[in-house]
Design an enzyme around this catalytic site. Structure first.
Site, PDB file in Angstrom:
ATOM      1  N   CYS A 380       0.847  -1.200   0.000  1.00 33.59           N
ATOM      2  CA  CYS A 380       0.000   0.000   0.000  1.00 33.59           C
ATOM      3  C   CYS A 380       0.887   1.256   0.000  1.00 33.59           C
ATOM      4  O   CYS A 380       1.510   1.564  -1.010  1.00 33.59           O
ATOM      5  CB  CYS A 380      -0.960  -0.034   1.178  1.00 33.59           C
ATOM      6  SG  CYS A 380      -2.335   1.126   1.031  1.00 33.59           S
ATOM      7  N   HIS A 519      -3.401  -5.353   0.077  1.00 37.47           N
ATOM      8  CA  HIS A 519      -2.919  -5.886   1.355  1.00 37.47           C
ATOM      9  C   HIS A 519      -2.927  -7.417   1.327  1.00 37.47           C
ATOM     10  O   HIS A 519      -3.880  -8.043   1.815  1.00 37.47           O
ATOM     11  CB  HIS A 519      -3.784  -5.367   2.501  1.00 37.47           C
ATOM     12  CG  HIS A 519      -3.588  -3.920   2.792  1.00 37.47           C
ATOM     13  ND1 HIS A 519      -2.672  -3.462   3.715  1.00 37.47           N
ATOM     14  CD2 HIS A 519      -4.168  -2.815   2.257  1.00 37.47           C
ATOM     15  CE1 HIS A 519      -2.709  -2.143   3.748  1.00 37.47           C
ATOM     16  NE2 HIS A 519      -3.605  -1.724   2.866  1.00 37.47           N
ATOM     17  N   GLU A 521      -1.409  -9.492   3.124  1.00 34.55           N
ATOM     18  CA  GLU A 521      -1.366 -10.098   4.461  1.00 34.55           C
ATOM     19  C   GLU A 521      -2.748 -10.495   4.958  1.00 34.55           C
ATOM     20  O   GLU A 521      -2.876 -11.403   5.800  1.00 34.55           O
ATOM     21  CB  GLU A 521      -0.705  -9.141   5.459  1.00 34.55           C
ATOM     22  CG  GLU A 521      -1.499  -7.915   5.853  1.00 34.55           C
ATOM     23  CD  GLU A 521      -1.342  -6.725   4.924  1.00 34.55           C
ATOM     24  OE1 GLU A 521      -1.692  -5.602   5.332  1.00 34.55           O
ATOM     25  OE2 GLU A 521      -0.878  -6.920   3.784  1.00 34.55           O
TER      26      GLU A 521
END
Length: 547
Positions: A380, A519, A521
């Site tokens: 990001c 993102h 993750e």
């Protein structure tokens, strides 16, 4: 029709209700049941989207664009079930819904009260999707006795009363403190917590006792007697070295069996815990170690980057390597050489964030990784910092920056290679935004598709040319700088399907340098590590072997 498990907490907060809920969900799955987990938060914010990471930790984003509590990340990681907007609610959202209905006249002129209107709104939330799964696990945030939580406790009391007998149970997590002066575990706080719970009409069926010491049998018997709970349903919740031990630890203590017994499910299907045994084997028998520097802004609170920390652990599992993540405040080297802070690391990660503070340090970290051939993952804002660094030092746009950091109207400090995103395509319609829009819920949120360049590093990592990842941002790299940056070696290897929004950049002539606008993750699991994190750790392992 789903059976409901309500998980509540007492004595103190932050005991691990979210992890206990996630572990129980995983154990029920291991026995062949389908589950869904939900979080009910008593705070008056509509959602966590505008809350400071120091206040609340990270914001976990779902595929359908909800900004939720980080506990939903635990739910997804432990069960693999993707969370939805309907899996998270706050007092702010409940009251907002009630007041909107009042303004529309839905209540036909009645006086609006906490009971029944607010509690009915909470019960309506609980009913959504009840025909889809075998078990619905609902965690109530905060602790019993908190004034802001009372409508939720009253709502779940009513909800259980409305359901047929045996359709709802209550699991209560409390603290069993150890007093070193007397050398004893003290049961009185648990007794008082249960007394408080019973005073509002809720009798716990299962007790989880958080303790750092072994709980003697006589103490379990005492708690069972005074709290009116079966002794077999008094479950120890010991401190663990890793959260991924929780499903196996709770199973050893009998949590899943106690829950099934409370529902009268007998005989219970035997659990298959092979994947959790494999997870623990990979954690406990790692064959090496790599050091990863996380250069961020909210480094004082690890929960601010919770999903990143867990995704790195998953990447380590994929490579049978222990990942030692170290948090470095980007402000430390905003105006100086980052080498003393970054030397000795095998990889560098710059996570997402907001605001100008620390950004020059993040840009220096990206430059250090590029010039020193250290694996770099920018997420990001971390991708935007890598693009600004390349624009300044490779494409000769010396004053390159982001519109986010130009605060004074009519006065520009930077050439904006990153701009405020004013419109994008979502599904079959165009979303439009303005600078003066409300902050809450106005970002580009949720899952979006990206087209990958065939033959690029990312297409090889994903083994695909089209992916779907979760986003949370309102600033975007300006595609008009693509030609200049690609001429300097920074390739735009992932784009939105319409070709307007850069999603991924990479440097081919580098061991591993990737920036992503999304993102990754948020989609990583211990038994299914995200491919980007798995390959990032693999690259770090390669560097560690050269040192």
């Amino acid at each position: 029709m789903a059976r409901y498990v309500f998980i509540t907490g007492g004595v103190v907060s932050s005991l691990g209700k979210g992890l206990a809920s996630a572990a129980l969900g995983a154990l029920l799955q291991a026995r062949g049941f389908s589950v869904r987990l939900r979080k009910l938060d008593p705070y008056l914010n509509v959602d966590p989207g505008t809350m400071s990471p120091f206040e609340h930790g990270e914001v976990f984003v779902t595929d359908d664009g909800a900004e939720t509590d980080l506990d939903l990340g635990h739910y997804e990681r432990f069960t693999g079930v993707s969370a939805r907007k309907t899996d998270s609610v706050s007092s702010g959202r409940i009251y907002s819904n009630v007041l909107e209905k009042e303004r529309r006249g839905d209540y036909l002129g009645k006086t609006i009260q906490v009971i029944p209107h607010v509690t009915n709104e909470i019960k309506d939330f609980l009913r959504v999707g009840e025909d889809e799964v075998d078990f619905m696990l609902c965690e109530i945030g905060g602790t019993v006795g908190d004034i802001e939580g009372l409508p939720f406790f009253e709502a779940i009391r009513q909800f259980a009363q409305d359901k047929p007998r045996g359709q709802c149970i209550f699991v209560h997590l409390t603290l069993l403190p150890y007093v070193s002066a007397s050398g004893e575990l003290k049961t009185k706080p648990t007794q008082h917590s249960v007394k408080e719970l019973r005073s509002i009409g809720i009798a716990p069926d299962v007790l989880l006792l958080r303790s750092e010491r072994a709980i003697p049998e006589k103490e379990r018997e005492k708690i069972a007697l005074f709290c009116n709970v079966r002794k077999e349903a008094v479950i120890a919740a010991y401190d663990l070295k890793t959260i991924y031990e929780a499903p196996l630890a709770y199973h050893r203590e009998g949590l899943d069996q106690a829950v099934l017994d409370a529902f009268g499910i007998s005989p219970a299907p035997k659990p298959n815990l092979d994947r959790w045994v494999d997870v623990m084997d990979r954690l406990e028998n790692a064959e090496g170690e790599v050091r990863v520097a996380i250069v961020g802004k909210y480094t004082q609170l690890e929960d601010a980057y919770k999903s990143i920390a867990e995704a790195l652990t998953h990447g380590g599992m994929a490579n049978r390597t222990r990942v030692r993540a170290e948090w470095i405040n980007a402000e430390l080297f905003e105006r100086e050489d980052p080498s003393p802070f970054l030397e000795g690391f095998h990889a560098i990660l710059v996570p997402g964030g907001f605001g100008e503070r620390g950004t020059e340090g993040k840009i220096r970290a990206a430059q250090y990784a590029r010039e020193k051939a250290i694996p770099y993952l920018g997420i990001c804002l971390g991708m935007q910092m890598a693009v600004i660094e390349a624009a300044r030092n490779l494409a000769q746009v010396k004053d390159a920056g982001s519109e986010e950091f130009d605060h004074e109207v009519g006065k520009k400090r930077f050439t904006p290679v990153v701009y405020h995103l004013k419109e994008w395509i979502q599904g079959n319609h165009i979303v439009e935004r303005k600078h003066d829009d409300d902050k809450g819920g106005t970002m580009r949120l949720g899952a979006y598709t990206a087209a990958l360049t065939p033959g690029s590093r990312v297409s090889e990592i994903y083994h695909a040319t089209e992916i779907e990842e979760r986003h949370r941002h309102r600033y975007e790299v300006d595609v008009r700088y693509r030609e200049a940056l690609e001429g300097c070696g920074l390739t735009f290897s992932g784009m939105s399907p319409d070709g307007r929004l850069p999603e991924i950049v990479e440097i081919k002539d580098h061991p591993w340098f990737i920036g992503v606008q999304f993102h990754p993750e948020l989609k990583s699991k211990p038994f299914a590590p995200h491919p980007l994190f798995a390959d990032f750790v693999r690259a770090a392992v390669e560097v560690s072997r050269l040192v």
